[in-house]
Design a protein around this motif. Sequence first.
Motif, PDB file in Angstrom:
ATOM      1  N   SER A  41     -22.039   1.465 -12.668  1.00 44.58           N
ATOM      2  CA  SER A  41     -22.912   1.327 -13.832  1.00 44.58           C
ATOM      3  C   SER A  41     -23.435  -0.094 -13.971  1.00 44.58           C
ATOM      4  O   SER A  41     -24.580  -0.313 -14.365  1.00 44.58           O
ATOM      5  N   VAL A  42     -22.603  -1.088 -13.628  1.00 48.36           N
ATOM      6  CA  VAL A  42     -23.053  -2.479 -13.682  1.00 48.36           C
ATOM      7  C   VAL A  42     -24.153  -2.716 -12.651  1.00 48.36           C
ATOM      8  O   VAL A  42     -25.172  -3.367 -12.942  1.00 48.36           O
ATOM      9  N   ARG A  43     -23.965  -2.177 -11.461  1.00 49.28           N
ATOM     10  CA  ARG A  43     -24.981  -2.317 -10.412  1.00 49.28           C
ATOM     11  C   ARG A  43     -26.289  -1.656 -10.831  1.00 49.28           C
ATOM     12  O   ARG A  43     -27.385  -2.202 -10.643  1.00 49.28           O
ATOM     13  N   GLN A  44     -26.198  -0.456 -11.415  1.00 50.16           N
ATOM     14  CA  GLN A  44     -27.399   0.246 -11.846  1.00 50.16           C
ATOM     15  C   GLN A  44     -28.094  -0.485 -12.992  1.00 50.16           C
ATOM     16  O   GLN A  44     -29.326  -0.590 -13.020  1.00 50.16           O
ATOM     17  N   ALA A  45     -27.308  -1.001 -13.924  1.00 44.04           N
ATOM     18  CA  ALA A  45     -27.893  -1.740 -15.044  1.00 44.04           C
ATOM     19  C   ALA A  45     -28.601  -2.997 -14.553  1.00 44.04           C
ATOM     20  O   ALA A  45     -29.692  -3.343 -15.027  1.00 44.04           O
ATOM     21  N   ALA A  46     -27.982  -3.689 -13.601  1.00 43.88           N
ATOM     22  CA  ALA A  46     -28.614  -4.892 -13.051  1.00 43.88           C
ATOM     23  C   ALA A  46     -29.909  -4.543 -12.326  1.00 43.88           C
ATOM     24  O   ALA A  46     -30.916  -5.261 -12.444  1.00 43.88           O
ATOM     25  N   GLY A  47     -29.890  -3.427 -11.598  1.00 42.66           N
ATOM     26  CA  GLY A  47     -31.100  -2.995 -10.893  1.00 42.66           C
ATOM     27  C   GLY A  47     -32.231  -2.674 -11.844  1.00 42.66           C
ATOM     28  O   GLY A  47     -33.380  -3.079 -11.624  1.00 42.66           O
ATOM     29  N   GLN A  48     -31.925  -1.946 -12.937  1.00 42.69           N
ATOM     30  CA  GLN A  48     -32.963  -1.638 -13.908  1.00 42.69           C
ATOM     31  C   GLN A  48     -33.429  -2.905 -14.617  1.00 42.69           C
ATOM     32  O   GLN A  48     -34.608  -3.047 -14.951  1.00 42.69           O
ATOM     33  N   GLY A  49     -32.521  -3.830 -14.835  1.00 38.62           N
ATOM     34  CA  GLY A  49     -32.917  -5.083 -15.456  1.00 38.62           C
ATOM     35  C   GLY A  49     -33.955  -5.820 -14.633  1.00 38.62           C
ATOM     36  O   GLY A  49     -34.921  -6.380 -15.175  1.00 38.62           O
ATOM     37  N   LEU A  50     -33.781  -5.802 -13.314  1.00 36.15           N
ATOM     38  CA  LEU A  50     -34.761  -6.446 -12.440  1.00 36.15           C
ATOM     39  C   LEU A  50     -36.082  -5.690 -12.442  1.00 36.15           C
ATOM     40  O   LEU A  50     -37.156  -6.297 -12.420  1.00 36.15           O
ATOM     41  N   ARG A  51     -36.012  -4.362 -12.476  1.00 30.63           N
ATOM     42  CA  ARG A  51     -37.238  -3.567 -12.511  1.00 30.63           C
ATOM     43  C   ARG A  51     -38.023  -3.792 -13.798  1.00 30.63           C
ATOM     44  O   ARG A  51     -39.239  -3.560 -13.842  1.00 30.63           O
ATOM     45  N   SER A  52     -37.322  -4.183 -14.852  1.00 27.02           N
ATOM     46  CA  SER A  52     -37.953  -4.303 -16.172  1.00 27.02           C
ATOM     47  C   SER A  52     -38.448  -5.720 -16.464  1.00 27.02           C
ATOM     48  O   SER A  52     -38.666  -6.068 -17.626  1.00 27.02           O
ATOM     49  N   TRP A  53     -38.670  -6.534 -15.449  1.00 29.86           N
ATOM     50  CA  TRP A  53     -39.075  -7.926 -15.656  1.00 29.86           C
ATOM     51  C   TRP A  53     -40.314  -8.035 -16.552  1.00 29.86           C
ATOM     52  O   TRP A  53     -40.437  -8.932 -17.374  1.00 29.86           O
ATOM     53  N   TYR A  54     -41.248  -7.095 -16.352  1.00 34.44           N
ATOM     54  CA  TYR A  54     -42.516  -7.171 -17.085  1.00 34.44           C
ATOM     55  C   TYR A  54     -42.317  -6.913 -18.581  1.00 34.44           C
ATOM     56  O   TYR A  54     -43.093  -7.397 -19.407  1.00 34.44           O
ATOM     57  N   ILE A  55     -41.278  -6.160 -18.950  1.00 32.96           N
ATOM     58  CA  ILE A  55     -41.012  -5.885 -20.364  1.00 32.96           C
ATOM     59  C   ILE A  55     -40.645  -7.177 -21.083  1.00 32.96           C
ATOM     60  O   ILE A  55     -41.119  -7.448 -22.188  1.00 32.96           O
ATOM     61  N   TYR A  56     -39.796  -7.978 -20.433  1.00 35.62           N
ATOM     62  CA  TYR A  56     -39.439  -9.259 -21.049  1.00 35.62           C
ATOM     63  C   TYR A  56     -40.668 -10.165 -21.137  1.00 35.62           C
ATOM     64  O   TYR A  56     -40.888 -10.848 -22.142  1.00 35.62           O
ATOM     65  N   PHE A  57     -41.458 -10.157 -20.074  1.00 38.27           N
ATOM     66  CA  PHE A  57     -42.662 -10.997 -20.051  1.00 38.27           C
ATOM     67  C   PHE A  57     -43.616 -10.614 -21.177  1.00 38.27           C
ATOM     68  O   PHE A  57     -44.228 -11.473 -21.816  1.00 38.27           O
ATOM     69  N   PHE A  58     -43.728  -9.307 -21.452  1.00 33.60           N
ATOM     70  CA  PHE A  58     -44.656  -8.846 -22.489  1.00 33.60           C
ATOM     71  C   PHE A  58     -44.208  -9.241 -23.893  1.00 33.60           C
ATOM     72  O   PHE A  58     -44.991  -9.128 -24.840  1.00 33.60           O
ATOM     73  N   GLN A  59     -42.971  -9.672 -24.042  1.00 38.38           N
ATOM     74  CA  GLN A  59     -42.519 -10.107 -25.361  1.00 38.38           C
ATOM     75  C   GLN A  59     -42.973 -11.544 -25.672  1.00 38.38           C
ATOM     76  O   GLN A  59     -42.877 -11.986 -26.819  1.00 38.38           O
ATOM     77  N   THR A  60     -43.446 -12.245 -24.666  1.00 37.83           N
ATOM     78  CA  THR A  60     -43.920 -13.611 -24.905  1.00 37.83           C
ATOM     79  C   THR A  60     -45.286 -13.571 -25.572  1.00 37.83           C
ATOM     80  O   THR A  60     -46.104 -12.700 -25.272  1.00 37.83           O
ATOM     81  N   PRO A  61     -45.577 -14.494 -26.474  1.00 34.23           N
ATOM     82  CA  PRO A  61     -46.869 -14.473 -27.173  1.00 34.23           C
ATOM     83  C   PRO A  61     -48.008 -14.984 -26.298  1.00 34.23           C
ATOM     84  O   PRO A  61     -47.836 -15.901 -25.499  1.00 34.23           O
ATOM     85  N   LEU A  62     -49.164 -14.339 -26.426  1.00 34.12           N
ATOM     86  CA  LEU A  62     -50.455 -14.796 -25.904  1.00 34.12           C
ATOM     87  C   LEU A  62     -50.587 -14.777 -24.383  1.00 34.12           C
ATOM     88  O   LEU A  62     -51.642 -14.393 -23.860  1.00 34.12           O
TER      89      LEU A  62
END
Length: 594
Positions: free
Chosen positions: A158-179
């Motif tokens: 589960s830790v490996r899978q969570a880390a993998g999805q975290g890497l796939r979701s890079w753009y979600i974190y980026f979209f939280q930045t303003p402007l």
Amino acid sequence: MGGEPGTGGTGVTRRRVRGDGVDLAVYEQGDPSRPTVLLLHGYPDTHAVWDEVAAELAGRFHVVRYDVRGAGASSRPFGRRHYAFEHLMADLRAVLEATARGPAPVHLVGHDWGSIQGWEAVCTMPDRFASFTSISGPCLDHVGHLTRRNLTRPTPRSVRQAAGQGLRSWYIYFFQTPLLPEALWRTGMTRAFARALEIGEGIAPRPGHPARTLPRDGAAGVGLYRANMPGRLRRPRDRRTDVPTQVIVPTRDLFVSPHLVRGLGERVPNLSLRTVAAGHWVPRSRPRAVAAWITEHITGVAGGPLTAAEERALRRARVRRGRRPFEGALVVVTGAGSGIGRATALAFAERGAEVVAADLDPATAQRTAELAALVGPAGHAYRIDVADGEAMEDFAKSVLHEHGVPEVVVNNAGIGMAGSFLDHSVEDWKRVLDVNLWGVIHGSRLFAAQMAERGQGGHIVNTASAAAYTPSRTLPAYATTKAAVLMLSECLRAELAGKGIGVSAICPGVVDTDITRTSAFVGLGEEEQAASRRRAARAYALRGFGPEGVAERIVAAVRDDRAVVPVTAEAWLGRAGARLSPGLMRLFARLDLG
């Protein structure tokens, strides 16, 4: 209006529907008196991502699409709060009221953010929907609960899978930045997006997709991520639905991990899963398959007539307790009368597959089919000479007409031949080439064409040998055919990957099968050949590795989509030697092991 670019061709009408403070561009095609299918697009797409799928569905359904707020020809409200689920659901209700025929529930299909929005809809107003098909967009609440469970009870997996999805979701974190995301979309990301689709998923640009409005769509749609994701993932709600739901899982999705469906059956009791070897934009890369799966799902829910192949596909997709991994799959095995072929047929049958057992000896093929039926669904026996091209043509047609397109084909039939190269006659070469190589060519060519025509992927397994990469002075013809099978498999894998068809070459080492008792030892008299067969059989029996071990590796190769699978320690050593020290392997090849 009809036939405008990006609306799926002729027969498409466009109108405006007033949503929750926005104007929505709605597109319809097909007979309005037929059941309605509503297609929801994702980010940063417009309704046009569905053009090919909509065209396939329009002959049987009333197909409705619309540009969600912030996309395409619909209004673009300013401010994050205007993209929250409450507004998206109000827009969806407005489109349903304007396009659906009376109170009859509609069939909902969503991709990416359209699927995320669809989950919210079927969980909060299930009475409005007869079925739901989700593609590459999980329910945010389900993901939130799964993440919490993994964090509170972590395991290495589960830790490996969570880390993998975290890497796939890079753009979600980026979209939280303003402007910054908005600025990038407006200053040149459009070309990069189109190029990434073409390189990463083989999807060429065409009118409507990517949309001309992509810079504005991408900038506005960031609001979807900001308004909904942080709150739902931190404080997930208890979302459940009884709407019959089909989840299409692209196994090569760079953004959504296949493991996110884990535990979904607890919250969606009427659940079906289908996997496809494709990337994120499945509506573009596999439109015929997506349309076929939507149609089968809807027909099954409605209790309509289904072909035997469709019933088998639905049975395989259905999620239930005790479901076996190849439930409902059709598996064709040549050389299935004994040895590796029989063991492979039984291994797939034990996992729920319907087996077609083909062999030159009809009695042994029938016995394999009978054994398969004892541990799995029905087994079917065919007599076939894989060296006969015309017979193989008829065999492939018979399988298609009587059972449907197979999900897995194992080209296993083969013969052994040993002796000096100078002792091999032209007839010897012709016989071993016809069976070991042409048999694989026939099976691969005919069944791959069926899989490609259906457009839903599949897997081809070709039985090669460790002899394919381990030269030997005593196996010139046999090793040549197996090396050709290995290279053929590699070439097919490269070509068919774009069609979602996997190809594996299985390379057994010393395996105790009947091939040792039937191999030809050229250049020897009958008595000498019989003695050589007895010696070979004893040596292989002493090795103690049976065909069941190879069968397990074949099943794993299909499950994991592996390219080349050496089986037994000597096969692995030979593979390593061929790569690391070919000169040493040539020295060993000089040994006379006969």
